[in-house]
Write a protein that holds these residues in place. Structure first.
Motif, PDB file in Angstrom:
ATOM      1  N   ALA A  59       0.711  -1.098   0.029  1.00 43.88           N
ATOM      2  CA  ALA A  59      -0.036   0.000   0.043  1.00 43.88           C
ATOM      3  C   ALA A  59       0.863   1.242   0.014  1.00 43.88           C
ATOM      4  CB  ALA A  59      -0.978  -0.012   1.249  1.00 43.88           C
ATOM      5  N   VAL A  60       1.849   1.236   0.927  1.00 41.28           N
ATOM      6  CA  VAL A  60       2.571   2.550   0.821  1.00 41.28           C
ATOM      7  C   VAL A  60       3.470   2.590  -0.521  1.00 41.28           C
ATOM      8  CG1 VAL A  60       4.811   3.492   1.937  1.00 41.28           C
ATOM      9  CG2 VAL A  60       3.092   2.369   3.320  1.00 41.28           C
ATOM     10  N   ARG A  73       2.463   1.758  -3.276  1.00 42.99           N
ATOM     11  CA  ARG A  73       1.562   2.364  -4.443  1.00 42.99           C
ATOM     12  C   ARG A  73       1.195   3.816  -4.064  1.00 42.99           C
ATOM     13  NH1 ARG A  73       1.615   0.911  -8.515  1.00 42.99           N
ATOM     14  NH2 ARG A  73       3.479  -0.109  -7.853  1.00 42.99           N
ATOM     15  N   TYR A  74       1.396   4.291  -2.951  1.00 45.15           N
ATOM     16  CA  TYR A  74       1.296   5.667  -2.412  1.00 45.15           C
ATOM     17  C   TYR A  74       2.414   6.355  -3.074  1.00 45.15           C
ATOM     18  CZ  TYR A  74       1.810   9.873   0.418  1.00 45.15           C
ATOM     19  OH  TYR A  74       2.049  11.130   0.907  1.00 45.15           O
ATOM     20  N   VAL A 108       1.169   8.916  -5.875  1.00 41.95           N
ATOM     21  CA  VAL A 108       0.984  10.265  -5.487  1.00 41.95           C
ATOM     22  C   VAL A 108       2.373  11.194  -5.566  1.00 41.95           C
ATOM     23  CG1 VAL A 108       0.719  11.707  -3.079  1.00 41.95           C
ATOM     24  CG2 VAL A 108      -0.561   9.371  -3.600  1.00 41.95           C
ATOM     25  N   TYR A 163      -4.161   5.178   5.222  1.00 39.39           N
ATOM     26  CA  TYR A 163      -3.978   6.499   4.649  1.00 39.39           C
ATOM     27  C   TYR A 163      -3.297   6.527   3.280  1.00 39.39           C
ATOM     28  CZ  TYR A 163      -1.111  10.616   4.595  1.00 39.39           C
ATOM     29  OH  TYR A 163      -0.524  11.851   4.267  1.00 39.39           O
ATOM     30  N   SER A 164      -2.573   5.477   3.372  1.00 38.05           N
ATOM     31  CA  SER A 164      -1.845   5.608   1.623  1.00 38.05           C
ATOM     32  C   SER A 164      -2.978   5.252   0.751  1.00 38.05           C
ATOM     33  CB  SER A 164      -1.001   4.308   1.823  1.00 38.05           C
ATOM     34  OG  SER A 164       0.061   4.278   2.669  1.00 38.05           O
ATOM     35  N   TYR A 165      -3.919   4.215   0.964  1.00 35.95           N
ATOM     36  CA  TYR A 165      -4.978   4.113  -0.266  1.00 35.95           C
ATOM     37  C   TYR A 165      -5.974   5.413  -0.381  1.00 35.95           C
ATOM     38  CZ  TYR A 165      -3.414  -0.479  -1.129  1.00 35.95           C
ATOM     39  OH  TYR A 165      -2.774  -1.706  -1.506  1.00 35.95           O
ATOM     40  N   CYS A 166      -6.131   6.016   0.633  1.00 40.10           N
ATOM     41  CA  CYS A 166      -6.876   7.255   0.812  1.00 40.10           C
ATOM     42  C   CYS A 166      -6.536   8.224  -0.177  1.00 40.10           C
ATOM     43  CB  CYS A 166      -7.296   7.818   2.098  1.00 40.10           C
ATOM     44  SG  CYS A 166      -8.673   6.628   3.081  1.00 40.10           S
ATOM     45  N   LYS A 167      -5.127   8.466   0.195  1.00 45.79           N
ATOM     46  CA  LYS A 167      -4.283   9.442  -0.823  1.00 45.79           C
ATOM     47  C   LYS A 167      -4.223   8.828  -2.342  1.00 45.79           C
ATOM     48  CE  LYS A 167      -3.023  12.460   2.207  1.00 45.79           C
ATOM     49  NZ  LYS A 167      -3.372  13.961   2.120  1.00 45.79           N
ATOM     50  N   VAL A 168      -4.022   7.577  -2.422  1.00 47.11           N
ATOM     51  CA  VAL A 168      -3.991   7.174  -3.793  1.00 47.11           C
ATOM     52  C   VAL A 168      -5.303   7.504  -4.553  1.00 47.11           C
ATOM     53  CG1 VAL A 168      -3.779   5.151  -5.263  1.00 47.11           C
ATOM     54  CG2 VAL A 168      -2.225   5.570  -3.426  1.00 47.11           C
TER      55      VAL A 168
END
Length: 322
Positions: free
Chosen positions: A117-118, A120-121, A125, A203-208
């Protein structure tokens, strides 16, 4: 952790869980068969794709290795529950002999899914981050996670064994202040190992998702990449929701009721009855994780091609200076 707690504070709140031996045999057999198929699919996809090593690939390899620790132990687990159910032997052993494999698969899966996840962030992002730097970081982080997961996997059984009573070497007594503290420390360690990665993953996926939903014109290849990224995100979130959340919620309520911090006989009975189901759901992550790699392999391959293309462009821009 569950098998190492006795039922002293709620000794009158018991429930028949004799079904669990048959349930474990059936569920572990299904998990083993599905895991073999899904790992085979992921390996086949890996052999067919010409994707070079990347940060995501490092995390996926580590995730697959953590799963295999549990998968190879499943036939022994099935045999143990089969022997115990039929009472063919006066001494069938203790299921906690393979507890380490459960923790390696469970918390290895949690931590490495967090890393994906991080990763992908940063890929979505902060796309200008250098892929080679991300790969070096992935190697260091994977090594650190393996040390942490092995420490948790070996530390919790050793903690239980050191505090166990001689007449009941596999049980902790919640009525004992010393054991009460050990149980709560172990619970805090387990929940922290779940909640912190879950927070970073969300947090990471919400930003993505906020970046991917930003309206802008995209090419056809970018739209395909966006669909692949969304598929990986939803699949990882689904694994967390189905496999990990029920187990940790059930574990929290079970422990609080059996150490006396939550006096509720109905909850104690419910968590005891649901434990085999929650544990089987948590164990099923080993056969769902390979599908994450199956869906993300083409995405990683495209990122590698884009990285090589960008590097070629930067090189070509420097050539007229020679």
């Amino acid at each position: 952790m569950r098998a190492g707690i006795s039922q002293a504070p709620l000794s009158n709140c018991t429930v028949d869980i004799s079904y669990s031996l048959t349930f474990y045999q059936v569920s572990y057999s299904v998990i083993f068969l599905v895991a073999v198929v899904t790992h085979g699919m992921a390996l086949h996809r890996l052999c067919l794709s010409a994707c070079t090593m990347s940060s995501t690939a490092i995390y996926m390899i580590s995730l697959s290795a953590a799963d295999l620790f549990f998968v190879i132990s499943l036939p022994l687990r099935i045999y143990f529950y089969h022997q115990k159910a039929r009472a063919l032997s006066s001494k069938t052993g203790d299921a906690s002999n393979w507890t380490s494999g459960v923790y390696i698969s469970l918390y290895g899966g949690i931590f490495f899914l967090m890393c994906i996840a991080v990763d992908r962030y940063f890929a979505v992002v902060h796309p200008l981050a250098l892929p080679h730097r991300r790969m070096r970081i992935a190697q260091l982080v994977s090594g650190g996670i393996w040390c942490l997961v092995l420490g948790i996997s070996l530390g919790l059984p050793l903690l239980r064994s050191a505090a166990a009573r001689p007449q009941h070497p596999c049980l902790l007594d919640p009525s004992s202040p010393h054991h009460h503290a050990i149980i709560l420390v172990a619970l805090g360690l387990v929940l922290g190992s779940f909640l912190l990665p879950a927070a970073l993953l969300l947090y990471s996926y919400c930003k993505v998702l906020s970046v991917l939903r930003h309206p802008r014109r995209r090419s056809r290849s970018q739209l395909r990449s966006r669909r692949h990224t969304l598929t990986v995100i939803y699949w990882v979130l689904g694994v967390f929701l189905v496999c990990f959340v029920p187990y940790h919620v059930n574990l929290l309520v079970y422990t609080l009721t059996h150490v006396g911090l939550l006096q509720h006989c109905g909850l104690a009975k419910a968590t005891m009855a649901l434990h085999p189901v929650a544990l089987s759901l948590a164990s099923s992550n080993c056969c769902l994780n390979p599908l994450i790699y199956y869906f993300s392999s083409s995405l990683v391959h495209k990122e590698n091609k884009r990285s090589d293309s960008d590097r070629t462009k930067r090189t070509s821009k420097k050539e007229p200076l020679l």
